[in-house]
Write a protein that holds these residues in place. Structure first.
Motif, short mmCIF file in Angstrom:
data_model
loop_
_atom_site.label_atom_id
_atom_site.label_comp_id
_atom_site.label_asym_id
_atom_site.label_seq_id
_atom_site.Cartn_x
_atom_site.Cartn_y
_atom_site.Cartn_z
N TYR A 95 51.92 134.72 48.06
CA TYR A 95 51.33 133.46 48.51
C TYR A 95 49.92 133.68 49.04
CZ TYR A 95 55.64 130.85 48.06
OH TYR A 95 56.74 130.21 47.55
N LEU A 96 49.12 132.63 48.92
CA LEU A 96 47.77 132.59 49.49
C LEU A 96 47.74 131.56 50.61
CD1 LEU A 96 45.81 132.41 46.12
CD2 LEU A 96 45.99 134.40 47.63
N THR A 97 47.06 131.88 51.69
CA THR A 97 46.92 130.94 52.79
C THR A 97 45.90 129.88 52.42
OG1 THR A 97 47.47 132.66 54.39
CG2 THR A 97 46.31 130.72 55.24
N MET A 98 46.31 128.62 52.52
CA MET A 98 45.41 127.49 52.28
C MET A 98 44.77 127.04 53.59
SD MET A 98 48.01 125.41 49.74
CE MET A 98 47.16 123.87 49.88
N SER A 99 45.57 127.02 54.64
CA SER A 99 45.05 126.67 55.96
C SER A 99 45.91 127.32 57.02
CB SER A 99 45.01 125.15 56.17
OG SER A 99 46.33 124.64 56.18
N LEU A 100 45.28 127.61 58.15
CA LEU A 100 45.98 128.20 59.29
C LEU A 100 45.40 127.53 60.53
CD1 LEU A 100 47.92 130.43 60.43
CD2 LEU A 100 45.89 131.87 60.62
N ASN A 101 46.23 126.76 61.21
CA ASN A 101 45.79 126.06 62.42
C ASN A 101 46.49 126.70 63.61
OD1 ASN A 101 44.18 123.96 61.11
ND2 ASN A 101 46.14 123.35 60.26
#
Length: 176
Positions: A95-101
């Protein structure tokens, strides 16, 4: 198979074979993945859709104020989110990170052990949401994150090509 640190863990050609949970278990049983070994993250619990890591930050990750740098906290949260998403995949999928909040709630100290836990909240074909938390030994929440991840289809396709080439070579057909 690529040579170097990655080859001591699991060949990238094995993506798309077996389950993600099996792959994460194999990685957990191996020496360490580069990011996890750099941060000092160690697997504690592992099940489909939920992963718990233990983390004892070293002095090297402190900021000038003497607490763990937020970037390292974010990296730990991102790492648990990634392996948690992988644990749910079938076949095993990177998996690739699209967003991390990230919400930082309490500072972390070097030398203390923290729990970094990830739980899949929603899983789909193009996006998986994982909630992650860092808690101290008393169970107090120190940081939390929501991470959106997407399957890395390019790596899956490359793995399938590598397996096809390997099979062709084993059957005496030479490289494709």
């Amino acid at each position: 198979m690529r040579r170097g640190k990655e080859s001591t863990i699991i060949s990238n050609a094995t993506w798309g074979t077996g389950t993600g949970l099996d792959r994460v278990r194999a990685v957990a049983d191996s020496l360490a993945h580069t990011v996890r070994s750099h941060l000092g993250l160690v697997f504690s619990e592992l099940e489909k859709g939920r992963v718990v890591l233990l983390w004892t930050p070293a002095d090297a990750v402190l900021n000038p104020a003497g607490v763990v740098h937020g970037g390292y906290m974010a990296a730990a949260l991102d790492e648990v989110c990634g392996v948690t998403a992988i644990s749910l995949s079938n076949p095993s999928t990177p998996y690739l990170t699209m967003s991390l909040n990230v919400d930082y709630l309490r500072p972390l100290a070097a030398g203390q052990t923290y729990t970094v836990a990830g739980t899949v909240q929603q899983s789909g074909g193009t996006r998986t949401l994982v909630r992650a938390e860092i808690s101290d030994a008393a169970g107090q929440l120190c940081a939390q994150a929501i991470c959106a991840l997407t399957p890395n289809r390019k790596v899956l396709a490359a793995a399938a090509r590598a397996r096809a080439t390997e099979r062709a070579q084993e059957n005496g057909q030479g490289p494709l």
